[in-house]
Scaffold this active site. Structure first.
Site, PDB file in Angstrom:
ATOM      1  CB  CYS A 118      -0.917   0.015   1.218  1.00  8.96           C
ATOM      2  SG  CYS A 118      -1.890   1.538   1.305  1.00  8.96           S
TER       3      CYS A 118
ATOM      4  CB  THR B 204      -1.922   1.748  -6.903  1.00  8.67           C
ATOM      5  OG1 THR B 204      -1.508   1.911  -5.545  1.00  8.67           O
ATOM      6  CG2 THR B 204      -3.345   1.241  -6.924  1.00  8.67           C
TER       7      THR B 204
ATOM      8  CE  LYS C 292      -2.765  -5.744  -4.071  1.00  6.58           C
ATOM      9  NZ  LYS C 292      -4.181  -5.458  -3.841  1.00  6.58           N
TER      10      LYS C 292
ATOM     11  N   GLY D 259      -5.274  -2.907 -13.831  1.00  2.00           N
ATOM     12  CA  GLY D 259      -5.961  -2.405 -15.020  1.00  2.00           C
ATOM     13  C   GLY D 259      -6.774  -3.423 -15.787  1.00  2.00           C
TER      14      GLY D 259
HETATM   15  C1  SIN Z   1      -5.464   2.085   0.461  1.00  4.78           C
HETATM   16  O1  SIN Z   1      -6.276   1.726   1.336  1.00  4.78           O
HETATM   17  O2  SIN Z   1      -4.769   3.097   0.589  1.00  4.78           O
HETATM   18  C2  SIN Z   1      -5.328   1.301  -0.798  1.00  4.78           C
HETATM   19  C3  SIN Z   1      -4.914  -0.093  -0.540  1.00  4.78           C
HETATM   20  C4  SIN Z   1      -3.595  -0.445  -1.110  1.00  4.78           C
HETATM   21  O3  SIN Z   1      -3.060   0.271  -1.953  1.00  4.78           O
HETATM   22  O4  SIN Z   1      -3.066  -1.488  -0.738  1.00  4.78           O
END
Ligand code: SIN
Length: 307
Positions: free
Chosen positions: A131, A194, A166, A245
């Site tokens: 994250c 992301t 992840k 995506g």
């Molecule tokens: C978030 O809650 O900021 C997104 C989750 C993630 O990017 O793992």
């Protein structure tokens, strides 16, 4: 008749389509739109030890071919997930379940992993070390081989179920992190989370997101994700959940050709709550058109070519 079944680290899925963590909550809002038992599995919202409200608003921004989020791991906390979300989920969802686990220290990741893996409802644990929206947790662990190895090893020691790690595309070399996780005992790799990005409001001359930067997702990142899945497949021997995506049945097949055993769908669920349903419904016809009778045979089938 096309066979859509896949086996993910020993967990059988009726198809490879999995809503990604953070884009499907705990399933209940989506279950009001369609029967979510048609999914291959789903990965619920990254859960931390304590409840989290997340980052200040605004924390989403529109982008060409996608969106930025800086949610900051908003979630109800482990206790509430165990005592309220999972029992409620059991009343309407009966397919394999993936528990996405967040954390801010090795101790917290280990505690969260042990507690969630002990739940009979949970089939796979997905360790979120990627994250980009929190300080001191998330991708702080996913951008260093040593940190990724340490947290994976500690969590695997308390996780009798398949443990997927992840990964973040914001690491210098994602395949090095994948290899470190594999060496530490991971049963699989999920990628990609992301891409770190930002937007600036032209009139106000300041960042759109209160947190300045956020994670970019959506169709714009698909080629980047595909390349990273392709390279990681060549670097490790454990299965991959590919994501980034993905929004069509063709994207799912392309991700599998690159090396994914199963495919997660993220931002597309926020554009259209029926996205996963439509992808699953489209898969048989697209497979038939491409001469595919057993979808699982597509995993890694695009490898073997040299530049
Ligand atoms: C978030 O809650 O900021 C997104 C989750 C993630 O990017 O793992």
């Amino acid at each position: 008749m096309v066979d859509l079944c896949v086996s993910l680290a020993g967990v059988g899925l009726q198809n490879p389509v999995i809503p990604a963590s953070g884009c499907f909550g705990f399933g209940r809002e989506f279950a009001e739109f369609y029967d979510i038992n048609l999914l291959g599995a789903f990965s619920f919202k990254g859960t931390t030890e304590e409840p989290r409200f997340g980052n200040p608003l605004p924390r989403v921004a529109d982008c060409p071919s996608g969106m930025l989020n800086s949610v900051g791991l908003q979630n109800p906390g482990m206790e509430k997930v165990l005592t309220e979300e999972l029992p409620f989920l059991k009343t309407y969802y009966h397919q394999p379940l993936i528990a996405n686990v967040g954390g801010f220290s090795v101790r917290e990741y280990v505690s969260n992993t042990a507690r969630i893996a002990a739940e009979e409802q949970v089939d796979i644990v997905e360790l979120n070390i990627s994250c980009p929206n929190v300080q001191g947790g998330g991708h702080a662990f996913g951008t260093s081989c040593a940190a990724a190895e340490e947290v994976t090893k500690a969590c695997k020691a308390v996780c009798p179920k398949p443990l997927f790690v992840k990964l973040t595309p914001n690491a210098a070399n994602i395949t090095d992190i994948a290899k470190a996780a594999e060496a530490a005992g991971a049963d699989g790799i999920s990628l990609i989370n992301t891409l770190l990005g930002m937007r600036i409001d032209l009139k106000r001359r300041r960042p759109v997101l209160a947190n300045i930067a956020g994670g970019y997702s959506g169709p714009g990142i698909f080629p980047v994700a595909l390349r990273m899945v392709y390279e990681t497949y060549a670097a490790v021997r454990i299965p991959i959940m590919g994501m980034g995506g993905v929004s069509t049945a063709r994207d799912v097949i392309e991700m599998m050709l690159a090396g994914a055993t199963a495919v997660q769908v993220g931002a597309a669920n926020l554009v259209d709550p029926y996205a996963c349903k439509y992808i699953i419904e489209d898969l048989p016809a697209v497979c038939a058109e491409l001469g595919i009778t057993r979808l699982s045979e597509m995993t890694g089938a695009a490898h073997g070519w040299s530049a």
